[in-house]
Design a protein around this motif. Structure first.
Motif, PDB file in Angstrom:
ATOM      1  N   VAL A  11       8.060   0.056  -4.036  1.00  0.00           N
ATOM      2  CA  VAL A  11       6.655  -0.335  -3.905  1.00  0.00           C
ATOM      3  C   VAL A  11       6.208  -1.273  -5.025  1.00  0.00           C
ATOM      4  CG1 VAL A  11       6.146   1.846  -2.738  1.00  0.00           C
ATOM      5  CG2 VAL A  11       5.689   1.636  -5.196  1.00  0.00           C
ATOM      6  N   ILE A  12       7.137  -1.641  -5.918  1.00  0.00           N
ATOM      7  CA  ILE A  12       6.797  -2.516  -7.046  1.00  0.00           C
ATOM      8  C   ILE A  12       7.166  -3.952  -6.706  1.00  0.00           C
ATOM      9  CG2 ILE A  12       7.342  -3.095  -9.442  1.00  0.00           C
ATOM     10  CD1 ILE A  12       7.833  -0.097  -9.914  1.00  0.00           C
ATOM     11  N   MET A  48       0.842  -1.187   0.000  1.00  0.00           N
ATOM     12  CA  MET A  48       0.000   0.000   0.000  1.00  0.00           C
ATOM     13  C   MET A  48       0.882   1.243   0.000  1.00  0.00           C
ATOM     14  SD  MET A  48      -3.169   1.009   2.503  1.00  0.00           S
ATOM     15  CE  MET A  48      -2.168   1.338   3.953  1.00  0.00           C
ATOM     16  N   CYS A  49       0.520   2.185  -0.865  1.00  0.00           N
ATOM     17  CA  CYS A  49       1.356   3.380  -0.974  1.00  0.00           C
ATOM     18  C   CYS A  49       0.559   4.526  -1.569  1.00  0.00           C
ATOM     19  CB  CYS A  49       2.586   3.092  -1.841  1.00  0.00           C
ATOM     20  SG  CYS A  49       2.196   2.556  -3.539  1.00  0.00           S
ATOM     21  N   ARG A  50       1.031   5.724  -1.334  1.00  0.00           N
ATOM     22  CA  ARG A  50       0.510   6.907  -2.005  1.00  0.00           C
ATOM     23  C   ARG A  50       1.589   7.980  -2.009  1.00  0.00           C
ATOM     24  NH1 ARG A  50      -1.651  11.073   1.284  1.00  0.00           N
ATOM     25  NH2 ARG A  50      -1.670  10.575   3.516  1.00  0.00           N
ATOM     26  N   GLU A  51       1.492   8.873  -2.988  1.00  0.00           N
ATOM     27  CA  GLU A  51       2.451   9.974  -3.134  1.00  0.00           C
ATOM     28  C   GLU A  51       3.891   9.460  -3.091  1.00  0.00           C
ATOM     29  OE1 GLU A  51       1.411  12.987  -0.313  1.00  0.00           O
ATOM     30  OE2 GLU A  51      -0.483  13.442  -1.316  1.00  0.00           O
ATOM     31  N   VAL A  52       4.172   8.495  -3.955  1.00  0.00           N
ATOM     32  CA  VAL A  52       5.496   7.877  -4.012  1.00  0.00           C
ATOM     33  C   VAL A  52       6.392   8.686  -4.947  1.00  0.00           C
ATOM     34  CG1 VAL A  52       6.777   5.775  -4.567  1.00  0.00           C
ATOM     35  CG2 VAL A  52       4.445   5.610  -3.663  1.00  0.00           C
ATOM     36  N   PRO A  53       7.528   9.188  -4.484  1.00  0.00           N
ATOM     37  CA  PRO A  53       8.455   9.862  -5.401  1.00  0.00           C
ATOM     38  C   PRO A  53       8.995   8.873  -6.427  1.00  0.00           C
ATOM     39  CG  PRO A  53       9.015  10.301  -3.093  1.00  0.00           C
ATOM     40  CD  PRO A  53       8.004   9.199  -3.089  1.00  0.00           C
TER      41      PRO A  53
END
Length: 254
Positions: A130-131, A118-123
């Motif tokens: 996150v992959i 789970m992630c958001r706003e990933v640079p």
């Protein structure tokens, strides 16, 4: 590592493909893998869609040659749209041609990114964190309905219009992979992911600014030029270097 989802007479499992066998793992493939000790010959199992995502986010016009073949210029920013999870099928499953509703259904071979947590706003610089890995995809599209509707939900949302597989390759480098699509053995699309207008890290950054991504969510990175029609009876295959090949036959929708 190649992570697959497969079925046997004992039920459905995730596993790791090793040459001609598959080693079953407990639970889901996110985080540290725990092997059950069961191992099956690959020829004796049925490979399923490697993941059942909560959502599929796709990128339109992400190769300049495809944007131009569709009659437009390459967009300055990624064009995103969604395909429903019910469109997902696996390798060897049939693409159902909705002949009563559409007279033009096209193939679109693509590299797919599978999110691992789970992630958001990933640079973009942290996208790899996150992959989970990569798989082959076919963004099947009812082209006439896409033009008729003026937006893409119906054209790209039919059941079976999102083949994924054959597995998730965790070690591929998406920066420069050969990608091709064949129909009945004839090459229709041939390109490299180095020609993506917006690369994988920038796509993860862009999409995750809009929505939270969950483990198993899929981002389709776009298709190169050469999209074209499918007919009932055709076999379409998407092949990506260091990932695998995904084949599906087209049948008439009941």
């Amino acid at each position: 590592m190649r992570i697959a989802r497969f079925s046997t007479d004992e039920g459905m499992s995730f596993g790791v493909v090793e040459e001609n066998t598959i080693a079953a793992v407990a639970a889901h493939p996110f985080g540290e893998l725990t092997f059950t000790g069961q191992r099956f010959p690959l020829a004796d199992v049925r490979l399923l869609a490697p993941i059942l995502p909560s959502k599929v986010i796709a990128i339109g016009k992400n190769y300049a040659d495809h944007a131009r073949e569709m009659g437009g210029e390459p967009p300055a920013e990624p064009v995103i749209f969604a395909k429903p999870s019910t469109a997902v099928i696996g390798p060897g499953e049939a693409i159902a041609y909705p002949e009563r509703l559409s007279e033009r259904v096209d193939h679109e071979g693509e590299l797919a990114v599978v999110i691992g947590r789970m992630c958001r706003e990933v640079p973009a610089a942290r996208a790899a964190d996150v992959i989970l890995g990569y798989t082959c995809a076919n963004d099947v599209t009812a082209r006439d309905l896409q033009k008729k509707d003026g937006q893409w939900t119906r054209a790209k949302g039919f059941d079976t219009f999102c083949p994924l597989g054959p597995w998730i390759e965790t070690e591929a480098d998406p920066a420069d992979l050969a990608i091709s699509t064949t129909v009945n053995g004839e090459v229709r699309q041939e390109s490299r992911t180095s020609l993506l207008l917006h690369d994988v890290p920038s796509l993860v950054e862009y999409v995750s600014q809009v929505m939270t991504l969950l483990p198993g969510d899929v981002i389709l990175t776009g298709t190169p030029a050469g999209v074209g029609p499918l007919q009932v009876g055709d076999e379409v295959t998407v092949t990506i270097e260091n990932v695998g090949s995904l084949s599906n036959r087209v049948v008439a929708r009941d």
